[in-house]
Design an enzyme around this catalytic site. Structure first.
Site: not given
Ligand code: BG6
Length: 486
Positions: A191, A385
């Site tokens: 990111e 992701e």
């Molecule tokens: C992404 C990141 O933005 O979102 C991860 O790359 C992160 O590291 C994921 O865990 C989900 O976000 P969160 O805050 O719910 O863990």
């Protein structure tokens, strides 16, 4: 008629994690301190995300490192460091074709720029990679995921310094040489387009060392430029050490719709896209896009870049583009009602439902994003992701009935199928936190994404045992039928 989705035969189904959120073992086998080790668990949930996004100072970091009372969840993670064999066996049982992990820079170079690597750190990752290969799971390795060796923050303010490019090049060269022939897919920075918000975590930036305290954007964008050059140098190193392997760039995608058909709202949406795509535009196309001039002028930012920087960016573009996608947002207009989102808040979209954390669920937005990105780059796309953070309840039968997660993932995978039909080249899909891990923004275990439940609570208490949720069997079947069983 029931819709069937056709995924390519070699589609890389899998799951994603990061070192700082799952490994634990923060001080084991010679690892140095990193920025994620200073994230404190905060009982008041409303204040949690502020910690991730607030600037850090040298004093606050030193205090956190010396603190013996507070709980720092990322130092413990889910203890993947000692459980990796058991966890990988579960991924293999689901039929994973790929697994996204990240390598902690400070496990390899505890001070960030040590001349010789820490062999124990390298050995750990070699063990993990070999274990994956034993099950024919392709490792997909991120070189920097929301952590940075603190020693380089203290000494040179992280990525604000040009010297950090050399340190990173040294770090990645060690990895490419060691894992040559074993790792086919690398990602440089997680990111990287939100360093303005995660300046400390991913950029190692300390506010007391900003060059321009009145305009932190100057430090953020200079740091981002250094990361861009470092990413291109990593591509150059990989091509000479392991030409068969591929390297991608990675952004968080905010699909931000105009609030109304008012041309000003549409313009706001276009501008949001430009800011969102800035980093990937540079790394996929090899130069700063035309719109960057105006963007930098509006932010009063003047980036120092050398002729060599521009040459390296032009000559070593990325092989594939990857991104995280959880939600969509709304910009422009008069609607003033807001909701929370991944890193950024957004205006509410009346057509969408929200997760328990207020993130707006939008599978069709994923199809739109995939089409936009493919139109822009015409290069393979890896969705690295996606997922639903939710509170899970372990039942007496030691499982979790997570139909909500299955519904979320199914609807998103369907839209990937649609995008593939639209002609988009999608090479893989790794849902986030395939095994429960510490949340990035909240530093908590209550926000779970996994197919595998890990018995650890927000305060780090629990047996650490792993349990298959309902989504485990569901995803296993999706992979087995290459998406047909959706
Ligand atoms: C992404 C990141 O933005 O979102 C991860 O790359 C992160 O590291 C994921 O865990 C989900 O976000 P969160 O805050 O719910 O863990």
């Amino acid at each position: 008629m029931e819709r069937k989705y056709i995924f390519p035969d070699n589609f890389l189904w899998g799951g994603a994690t990061s070192a700082n959120q799952c490994e634990g073992a923060a001080r084991e086998d010679g690892k140095g301190w990193t920025t994620s080790d200073t994230s404190l668990f905060i009982a008041d949930s409303k204040k949690r995300i502020q910690q991730m996004l607030s600037p850090m100072t040298t004093d606050k970091v030193r205090k956190a490192l010396g603190d013996t009372k507070g709980f720092y969840p990322k130092r413990q993670g889910i203890d993947f460091y000692h459980h990796y064999k058991e966890d990988i066996a579960l991924f293999a049982e689901m039929g994973f074709k790929t697994f996204r992990l990240s390598i902690s820079w400070a496990r390899i170079l505890p001070n960030g720029d040590d001349k010789h690597p820490n062999e124990k750190g390298l050995q750990f990752y070699e063990n993990v990679i070999d274990e994956l290969l034993k099950y024919n799971i392709e490792p997909l390795v991120t070189l920097s995921h929301y952590e940075f060796p603190l020693e380089l923050s203290f000494r040179q303010n992280g990525w604000a310094s040009r010297k950090t490019i050399d340190a990173f090049e040294h770090f990645v060269t060690i990895l490419f040489e060691r894992f040559k022939g074993k790792v086919k897919y690398w990602i440089t920075f997680n990111e990287m387009n939100v360093i303005g918000m995660t300046g400390y975590l991913s950029g190692g930036l300390l506010a007391d060392k900003y060059e321009n305290p009145d305009n932190p954007n100057q430090d953020y964008f200079q740091a981002a430029h250094h990361q861009l050059v470092a990413a291109a140098k990593a591509a150059r190193a990989l091509r000479s050490i392991d030409p068969e392997a591929q390297i991608g760039c990675m952004i968080v995608r905010f699909e931000n719709y105009p609030d109304t058909p008012n041309p000003l709202d549409v313009l706001a949406s276009l501008k949001s896209d430009q800011e969102n795509f800035l980093m990937s535009d540079v790394l996929m196309k090899g130069s700063y896009p035309g719109y960057s001039k105006r963007l930098f002028a509006e932010k009063n930012v003047h980036i120092e870049m050398t002729k060599e920087d521009l040459e390296i960016l032009a000559n070593y573009t990325a092989d594939f583009v990857s991104f995280s996608y959880y939600m969509s947002g709304v910009v422009g207009g008069t609607n003033s009602e807001k909701t929370t989102g991944n890193i950024l808040d957004s205006k509410q979209n009346p057509f969408l439902k929200k997760s328990e954390w207020g993130w707006q669920i939008d599978p069709v937005g994923l199809r739109i994003t995939l089409n936009k990105m493919y139109d822009r780059y015409q290069k393979p796309i890896f969705i690295v992701e996606n997922g639903l953070g939710a509170k899970d309840e372990l039942t007496d039968e030691l499982t979790v009935h997570d139909t909500y997660r299955i519904n979320y993932l199914r609807s998103h995978i369907e839209q990937i199928g649609e995008a593939i039909d639209d002609g988009v080249e999608v090479i893989g899909y790794t849902p986030w936190g395939c095994i429960d891990l510490v949340s990035a923004s909240g530093n908590e275990m209550s926000k779970r994404y996994g197919f595998i439940y890990v018995d650890i609570d927000d305060k780090g208490q629990g047996t650490g045992k792993r349990y298959r949720k309902d989504s485990f069997a569901w995803y296993k079947n999706v992979i087995k039928t290459n998406g047909e069983s959706l």
